[in-house]
Write a protein that holds these residues in place. Structure first.
Motif, mmCIF file in Angstrom:
data_model
loop_
_atom_site.group_PDB
_atom_site.id
_atom_site.type_symbol
_atom_site.label_atom_id
_atom_site.label_comp_id
_atom_site.label_asym_id
_atom_site.label_seq_id
_atom_site.Cartn_x
_atom_site.Cartn_y
_atom_site.Cartn_z
ATOM 1 N N LEU A 255 -1.982 -9.329 0.591
ATOM 2 C CA LEU A 255 -1.923 -8.050 1.409
ATOM 3 C C LEU A 255 -0.661 -7.474 1.089
ATOM 4 O O LEU A 255 -0.305 -6.244 0.981
ATOM 5 C CB LEU A 255 -2.282 -8.419 2.583
ATOM 6 C CG LEU A 255 -3.695 -8.716 2.942
ATOM 7 C CD1 LEU A 255 -4.111 -9.105 4.334
ATOM 8 C CD2 LEU A 255 -4.733 -7.522 2.694
ATOM 9 N N GLY A 256 0.366 -8.299 1.352
ATOM 10 C CA GLY A 256 1.891 -7.735 1.131
ATOM 11 C C GLY A 256 2.125 -7.320 -0.104
ATOM 12 O O GLY A 256 2.835 -6.286 -0.436
ATOM 13 N N THR A 262 1.468 -1.366 -4.898
ATOM 14 C CA THR A 262 0.249 -0.413 -5.074
ATOM 15 C C THR A 262 0.495 0.752 -4.057
ATOM 16 O O THR A 262 0.200 1.811 -4.440
ATOM 17 C CB THR A 262 -0.974 -1.007 -4.947
ATOM 18 O OG1 THR A 262 -1.212 -2.340 -5.791
ATOM 19 C CG2 THR A 262 -2.239 -0.342 -5.290
ATOM 20 N N TYR A 263 0.513 0.473 -2.795
ATOM 21 C CA TYR A 263 0.658 1.423 -1.885
ATOM 22 C C TYR A 263 1.858 1.971 -1.414
ATOM 23 O O TYR A 263 1.966 2.979 -0.478
ATOM 24 C CB TYR A 263 -0.332 1.026 -0.371
ATOM 25 C CG TYR A 263 -1.828 0.918 -1.042
ATOM 26 C CD1 TYR A 263 -2.940 1.595 -1.375
ATOM 27 C CD2 TYR A 263 -2.283 -0.464 -1.026
ATOM 28 C CE1 TYR A 263 -3.935 1.280 -1.782
ATOM 29 C CE2 TYR A 263 -3.616 -0.820 -1.408
ATOM 30 C CZ TYR A 263 -4.255 0.225 -1.889
ATOM 31 O OH TYR A 263 -5.615 -0.005 -2.289
ATOM 32 N N ASN A 264 3.044 1.334 -1.782
ATOM 33 C CA ASN A 264 4.290 1.842 -1.201
ATOM 34 C C ASN A 264 4.445 1.686 0.178
ATOM 35 O O ASN A 264 4.619 2.707 0.768
ATOM 36 C CB ASN A 264 4.539 3.267 -1.907
ATOM 37 C CG ASN A 264 5.971 3.662 -2.069
ATOM 38 O OD1 ASN A 264 7.056 2.576 -1.746
ATOM 39 N ND2 ASN A 264 6.421 4.656 -1.761
ATOM 40 N N GLN A 265 4.138 0.611 0.592
ATOM 41 C CA GLN A 265 4.369 0.551 1.932
ATOM 42 C C GLN A 265 5.110 -0.644 2.530
ATOM 43 O O GLN A 265 4.685 -1.825 2.884
ATOM 44 C CB GLN A 265 2.904 0.149 2.831
ATOM 45 C CG GLN A 265 1.912 1.644 2.600
ATOM 46 C CD GLN A 265 0.371 1.300 2.958
ATOM 47 O OE1 GLN A 265 0.005 -0.111 3.156
ATOM 48 N NE2 GLN A 265 -0.119 2.257 3.356
ATOM 49 N N ALA A 269 4.320 -4.749 3.979
ATOM 50 C CA ALA A 269 4.570 -5.628 2.933
ATOM 51 C C ALA A 269 5.420 -6.943 3.765
ATOM 52 O O ALA A 269 5.012 -8.041 3.347
ATOM 53 C CB ALA A 269 5.082 -5.245 1.724
ATOM 54 N N MET A 270 6.403 -6.202 4.159
ATOM 55 C CA MET A 270 7.264 -7.246 4.933
ATOM 56 C C MET A 270 6.383 -8.065 5.988
ATOM 57 O O MET A 270 7.045 -9.520 6.009
ATOM 58 C CB MET A 270 8.425 -6.640 5.490
ATOM 59 C CG MET A 270 9.553 -7.460 6.050
ATOM 60 S SD MET A 270 10.423 -8.655 4.772
ATOM 61 C CE MET A 270 11.618 -7.421 4.184
ATOM 62 N N LEU A 293 12.418 -6.568 -1.267
ATOM 63 C CA LEU A 293 12.254 -5.545 -0.294
ATOM 64 C C LEU A 293 13.624 -5.295 0.386
ATOM 65 O O LEU A 293 13.928 -4.116 0.627
ATOM 66 C CB LEU A 293 11.371 -5.969 0.838
ATOM 67 C CG LEU A 293 9.881 -5.905 0.569
ATOM 68 C CD1 LEU A 293 8.883 -6.494 1.436
ATOM 69 C CD2 LEU A 293 9.222 -4.190 0.148
ATOM 70 N N TYR A 294 14.277 -6.621 0.676
ATOM 71 C CA TYR A 294 15.601 -6.212 1.142
ATOM 72 C C TYR A 294 16.513 -5.568 0.315
ATOM 73 O O TYR A 294 17.389 -4.747 0.475
ATOM 74 C CB TYR A 294 16.309 -7.763 1.502
ATOM 75 C CG TYR A 294 15.701 -8.044 2.887
ATOM 76 C CD1 TYR A 294 15.969 -7.333 4.137
ATOM 77 C CD2 TYR A 294 15.021 -9.340 2.807
ATOM 78 C CE1 TYR A 294 15.359 -8.173 5.245
ATOM 79 C CE2 TYR A 294 14.670 -9.901 4.217
ATOM 80 C CZ TYR A 294 14.819 -9.126 5.340
ATOM 81 O OH TYR A 294 14.300 -9.697 6.563
#
Length: 331
Positions: A255-256, A262-265, A269-270, A293-294
């Motif tokens: 899901l992350g 894929t969804y640029n969220q 994700a974090m 992500l960091y």
């Protein structure tokens, strides 16, 4: 994977310990019957085989061992116990040898027992003797050409030998013998997926229809859909998986992954990566992707900290090692 003989429930007779099956027994569940008749070898065998067919090998061993202790001359009990030994978690070389000896003696005593023949064949596979494995599989099929697990074992041998075409053919034949056994569809799906063939989704979907709450089945279908461009459907399945088993870290990880790539969220994700590492503190890919992500936030200290967590679990994890090298040049 279970590749052995299992008993049709309707074929069992409840006669152990002098307890005939009464009309009231018919209304009871198997577990209730076991409470009432804890030393019924036939009931223990039935329960053990059900657990084996659902791949609950450690639990099946309890029933198989007890049935064997109560009646070591019962062929079905001996087959179940031998099967449990070679499928038990952390089986040893001694377990394999004991199973081999039990199956060999069974075949001598009952040379037309297809369960024992296929069981002996499987021990030969574990001993890397495929020629003798095929010998006993073919003997079993000459006696009963509809025996599902003989075809599954043939498929497994072909898979081990790298012959995907014949492996698929054998598994497809196994499906024809028993279209309701979900594990064969998983095996077929894995082979089609290995060949990068989207037909794997169809096979996994059939397994899912048979076992809609089995997390391994849900995961296989979800991953295949993600791989072949059906991300939204995959996402729904991963969410279902985390509801069925909230301790399944891979569900949160994917899901992350979808949220990140894929969804640029990134915030979502974090959140999911942190959930994954909470339920499994050794989930390396989640730590690594948290580091990415960091980095996107230009938070290099926490990025390095995340990569360090991944490398603490596995110091050879190349993806994190490479990012650490890059970041150290920037600090």
């Amino acid at each position: 994977m279970r590749i052995f003989f299992f008993l049709a429930l309707s074929s069992l007779l409840f006669v152990s310990c002098g307890n005939p099956k009464s009309a009231s027994d018919k209304k009871q569940t198997l577990d209730q019957l076991l409470v009432a008749h804890p030393d019924s070898v036939e009931l223990l065998i039935e329960k053990g085989n059900i657990l084996m067919d659902s791949l609950a090998f450690d639990k099946a061993l309890t029933y198989g061992a007890k049935a064997y202790r109560l009646d070591s001359n019962n062929t079905e009990a001996r087959v179940l116990y031998a099967e449990c030994l070679i499928n038990k978690p952390n089986r040893s070389a001694d377990d394999i040898f004991r199973s081999f000896t039990m199956y060999r003696n069974l075949v001598k005593k009952a040379p037309k027992n297809v369960a024992a023949l296929v069981g002996l064949a499987n021990t030969f596979v574990l001993l890397n003797d495929h020629d003798n494995a095929f010998k006993y599989i073919n003997k079993a099929l000459r006696i009963d050409k509809t025996f599902r697990d003989a075809y599954i074992l043939k498929g497994t041998i072909y898979k081990l030998e790298g012959n995907v075409k014949l492996a698929i053919s054998s598994y497809e034949t196994a499906v024809q013998q028993d279209p309701d056994y979900y594990m064969t569809y998983l095996l077929l799906g894995s082979l089609y997926e290995y060949e990068n063939n989207p037909l794997c989704i169809e096979k996994y979907m059939t397994a899912y229809q048979l076992q809609p709450k089995n997390t391994e089945v849900i995961y296989a279908l979800a991953f295949a859909k993600e791989k072949f461009g059906q991300e939204a459907s995959a996402q729904r399945l991963y969410r279902k998986m985390t509801k069925v088993d909230s301790t399944f870290a891979d569900g949160y990880f994917h899901l992350g992954y979808l949220a990140q790539f894929t969804y640029n969220q990134p915030d979502s994700a974090m959140f999911f990566y942190k959930k994954a590492t909470k339920v499994n503190p050794q989930h390396i890919p989640s730590y690594h992707n948290m580091g990415l992500l960091y980095e996107d936030r230009n938070d290099l200290a926490n990025a390095l900290f995340s990569y360090a967590k991944a490398l603490k679990v596995d110091s050879t994890y190349e993806l994190s090692k490479d990012r650490v090298k890059v970041l150290r040049k920037r600090i």
